[in-house]
Scaffold this motif. Structure first.
Motif, mmCIF file in Angstrom:
data_model
loop_
_atom_site.group_PDB
_atom_site.id
_atom_site.type_symbol
_atom_site.label_atom_id
_atom_site.label_comp_id
_atom_site.label_asym_id
_atom_site.label_seq_id
_atom_site.Cartn_x
_atom_site.Cartn_y
_atom_site.Cartn_z
ATOM 1 N N ASP A 33 0.858 -1.175 -0.007
ATOM 2 C CA ASP A 33 -0.106 0.032 -0.092
ATOM 3 C C ASP A 33 0.771 1.473 0.044
ATOM 4 N N ALA A 34 0.386 2.179 -0.533
ATOM 5 C CA ALA A 34 1.019 3.632 -0.533
ATOM 6 C C ALA A 34 0.534 4.315 0.479
ATOM 7 N N LEU A 35 1.654 5.029 1.083
ATOM 8 C CA LEU A 35 1.386 6.121 2.175
ATOM 9 C C LEU A 35 0.847 7.411 1.672
ATOM 10 N N PRO A 36 0.007 8.008 2.277
ATOM 11 C CA PRO A 36 -0.253 9.494 1.606
ATOM 12 C C PRO A 36 0.879 10.144 1.495
ATOM 13 N N SER A 37 0.829 11.246 0.670
ATOM 14 C CA SER A 37 1.925 11.922 0.520
ATOM 15 C C SER A 37 2.526 12.802 1.689
ATOM 16 N N VAL A 38 3.719 13.059 1.660
ATOM 17 C CA VAL A 38 4.261 14.157 2.684
ATOM 18 C C VAL A 38 3.112 15.426 2.849
ATOM 19 N N ARG A 39 3.085 16.095 1.686
ATOM 20 C CA ARG A 39 2.151 17.412 1.507
ATOM 21 C C ARG A 39 0.603 17.123 1.810
ATOM 22 N N GLN A 40 0.150 16.029 1.496
ATOM 23 C CA GLN A 40 -1.237 15.607 1.976
ATOM 24 C C GLN A 40 -1.332 15.328 3.526
ATOM 25 N N VAL A 41 -0.423 14.489 4.117
ATOM 26 C CA VAL A 41 -0.322 14.402 5.597
ATOM 27 C C VAL A 41 -0.234 15.832 6.249
ATOM 28 N N ALA A 42 0.453 16.687 5.568
ATOM 29 C CA ALA A 42 1.144 17.849 6.265
ATOM 30 C C ALA A 42 -0.262 18.701 6.390
ATOM 31 N N ALA A 43 -0.945 18.638 5.050
ATOM 32 C CA ALA A 43 -2.375 19.597 5.151
ATOM 33 C C ALA A 43 -3.395 18.922 6.003
ATOM 34 N N ASP A 44 -3.408 17.830 6.008
ATOM 35 C CA ASP A 44 -4.666 17.133 6.868
ATOM 36 C C ASP A 44 -4.604 17.489 8.291
ATOM 37 N N TYR A 45 -3.396 17.224 8.742
ATOM 38 C CA TYR A 45 -3.000 17.353 10.211
ATOM 39 C C TYR A 45 -2.475 18.847 10.503
ATOM 40 N N GLN A 46 -2.162 19.818 9.705
ATOM 41 C CA GLN A 46 -1.829 20.982 9.738
ATOM 42 C C GLN A 46 -0.536 21.062 10.434
ATOM 43 N N VAL A 47 0.385 20.218 9.964
ATOM 44 C CA VAL A 47 1.824 20.248 10.493
ATOM 45 C C VAL A 47 2.675 20.603 9.483
ATOM 46 N N ASN A 48 4.127 20.764 9.865
ATOM 47 C CA ASN A 48 4.891 21.192 8.867
ATOM 48 C C ASN A 48 5.499 19.769 8.235
ATOM 49 N N PRO A 49 5.579 20.018 6.917
ATOM 50 C CA PRO A 49 5.972 18.831 6.029
ATOM 51 C C PRO A 49 7.535 18.426 6.365
ATOM 52 N N ILE A 50 8.195 18.966 6.934
ATOM 53 C CA ILE A 50 9.410 18.538 7.715
ATOM 54 C C ILE A 50 9.187 17.547 8.467
ATOM 55 N N THR A 51 8.188 17.700 9.470
ATOM 56 C CA THR A 51 7.665 16.778 10.485
ATOM 57 C C THR A 51 7.181 15.467 10.121
ATOM 58 N N VAL A 52 6.359 15.298 8.780
ATOM 59 C CA VAL A 52 5.834 14.230 8.277
ATOM 60 C C VAL A 52 7.105 13.641 7.524
ATOM 61 N N SER A 53 7.906 14.246 6.945
ATOM 62 C CA SER A 53 9.377 13.670 6.344
ATOM 63 C C SER A 53 9.988 12.923 7.283
ATOM 64 N N ARG A 54 10.163 13.424 8.533
ATOM 65 C CA ARG A 54 11.150 12.880 9.476
ATOM 66 C C ARG A 54 10.532 11.472 10.097
ATOM 67 N N ALA A 55 9.157 11.634 10.265
ATOM 68 C CA ALA A 55 8.146 10.358 10.515
ATOM 69 C C ALA A 55 8.443 9.169 9.356
ATOM 70 N N TYR A 56 8.316 9.574 8.248
ATOM 71 C CA TYR A 56 8.375 8.691 7.323
ATOM 72 C C TYR A 56 9.901 8.141 6.975
ATOM 73 N N GLN A 57 10.901 8.820 7.359
ATOM 74 C CA GLN A 57 12.187 8.572 7.430
ATOM 75 C C GLN A 57 12.650 7.552 8.353
ATOM 76 N N GLU A 58 11.925 7.936 9.661
ATOM 77 C CA GLU A 58 12.132 6.658 10.595
ATOM 78 C C GLU A 58 11.688 5.314 10.237
ATOM 79 N N LEU A 59 10.378 5.317 9.447
ATOM 80 C CA LEU A 59 9.895 4.163 9.007
ATOM 81 C C LEU A 59 10.546 3.629 7.977
ATOM 82 N N VAL A 60 11.170 4.464 6.847
ATOM 83 C CA VAL A 60 12.179 3.904 6.051
ATOM 84 C C VAL A 60 13.254 3.022 6.661
ATOM 85 N N ASP A 61 13.864 3.934 7.714
ATOM 86 C CA ASP A 61 15.265 3.411 8.472
ATOM 87 C C ASP A 61 14.825 1.855 9.128
#
Length: 123
Positions: A33-61
Motif C-alpha cells: 500500500d502507498a502511504l499518503p504523500s508528505v504534502r497531503q498528511v501535512a495539510a490534513d494534520y496542519q503540521v510542517n511537511p518536515i515533520t511528516v518527512s522525519r516520521a516517514y524517514q524513521e519508517l524507512v530506516d
C-alpha cells in the motif's frame, strides 16, 4: 488517517510515526500500500511537511516502508514480521514495566486480572 489530538509529551513526528505503525498493525495499511504523500498528511494534520518527512524517514530506516522514486512511499512486504518483533520488544521493555508497576500499586491479583480479562473479551 483520522482526526488526531497531539500529545505535548512526545514530538509530533514520533506520534505520527506511531499512528502509521498502528494502521499497519490493524491491517489498514497492508504490504504494497502507498502511504499518503508528505504534502497531503501535512495539510490534513496542519503540521510542517518536515515533520511528516522525519516520521516517514524513521519508517524507512526501520524497513517498514520504502521509497519508490517518483511514486512515493510504500509499505514493505516484510512489514508484518518486522513490526511484530519490534512492537513486542517495545511493549515488553517500555510499556509492560509500567503496567506491572500499576498492578503492584493497585494490589491486583493474577486471578482478578484474569477474571476481568475474560469478561472483557465478551463485551
Amino acid at each position: 488517517m483520522s482526526a488526531v489530538q497531539w500529545s505535548d509529551g512526545t514530538p509530533i513526528y514520533r506520534q505520527l510515526k506511531e499512528r502509521v505503525i498502528a494502521l499497519m498493525l490493524e491491517g489498514e495499511l497492508k504490504p504494497g500500500d502507498a502511504l499518503p504523500s508528505v504534502r497531503q498528511v501535512a495539510a490534513d494534520y496542519q503540521v510542517n511537511p518536515i515533520t511528516v518527512s522525519r516520521a516517514y524517514q524513521e519508517l524507512v530506516d526501520e524497513g517498514l516502508v520504502e521509497k519508490r522514486r517518483g511514486l512515493g512511499m510504500f509499505v514493505t512486504e516484510e512489514v508484518s514480521s518486522k513490526l511484530l518483533g519490534t512492537e513486542r520488544e517495545r511493549f515488553l521493555t517500555e510499556e509492560w514495566p509500567q503496567v506491572l508497576e500499576r498492578i503492584r500499586l493497585l494490589d491486583l491479583s493474577a486471578a482478578e486480572l484474569l477474571e476481568n480479562a475474560s469478561t472483557g473479551e465478551d463485551q
